[in-house]
Design an enzyme around this catalytic site. Structure first.
Site, PDB file in Angstrom:
ATOM      1  N   GLY A  45       0.844  -1.193   0.000  1.00  0.00           N
ATOM      2  CA  GLY A  45       0.000   0.000   0.000  1.00  0.00           C
ATOM      3  C   GLY A  45       0.877   1.239   0.000  1.00  0.00           C
ATOM      4  CD  GLU A 136      -1.185   2.761   2.562  1.00  0.00           C
ATOM      5  OE1 GLU A 136      -0.710   3.914   2.527  1.00  0.00           O
ATOM      6  OE2 GLU A 136      -0.490   1.759   2.833  1.00  0.00           O
TER       7      GLU A 136
HETATM    8 CO    CO Z   1       2.577   3.388   5.723  1.00  0.00          CO
END
Ligand code: CO
Length: 183
Positions: A45, A136
């Protein structure tokens, strides 16, 4: 294809609440560059501010697991609902190299976001995908995993964090490029 440098802990852009995206004309390229940078760094991510871009965008790819066979780009996301059930799991972060922390998070979430075409979506997520999205989504709000542990736990990583902070103040290629673009 463009691989961008990953911004490390200590850089102020990681503490910014990222800007709302309202112009989607160049978003395809930004997202492609973010995927390239994430794969190069072997992450699952990546948020835009982790590559020095102040926009509310993050990408996730967990196709190495059984859980999902597609990659995702999320824009202007917000978590609408979180389950009361929480679980703890070890998380790492490309902006905090060599640090992993056990983080408690709700197991399921409902997320509102725009896809890369700008369509608004609302979806439920669970499992690793839910955890990755929450990690995220924290980034685009200026929050890092180190903020989600106790003071004692944070203290254990004091030296590593200090070192990252000092390094982030050195003029790297990325910092110089950013300064030039500000002129
Ligand atoms: Co991170």
């Amino acid at each position: 294809m463009a691989v961008l440098d990953i911004v490390k802990y200590g850089d102020p852009i990681l503490r910014k609440k990222c800007k709302f995206v309202d112009d989607f004309s160049n978003i395809g390229t930004v997202v492609d560059n973010m995927f390239d940078s994430m794969y190069e760094a072997e992450g699952i991510g990546l948020a835009a501010n982790q590559v020095g871009i102040n926009l509310n965008i993050f990408v996730i790819d967990i196709t190495h697991t059984e859980e999902s066979d597609e990659s995702y780009g999320f824009i202007n996301s917000s978590i609408l609902e979180s389950s009361s059930n929480e679980s703890s799991s070890s998380e790492g972060c490309l902006s905090l190299p060599n640090i992993s922390l056990d983080i408690n998070r709700p197991e399921r979430i409902k997320l509102r976001y725009q896809n890369i075409d700008g369509d608004w979506c609302e979806d439920d997520f669970s499992g690793l995908l839910s955890r990755a999205i929450q990690h995220e989504n924290d980034h685009v709000n200026g929050i890092m995993i180190i903020d989600r542990v106790s003071k004692i736990e944070k203290l254990k990583h004091k030296t590593a964090l200090k070192e990252l902070e000092i390094n982030s103040k050195k003029p790297t290629k990325y910092n110089l490029a950013r300064k030039e673009s500000l002129l």
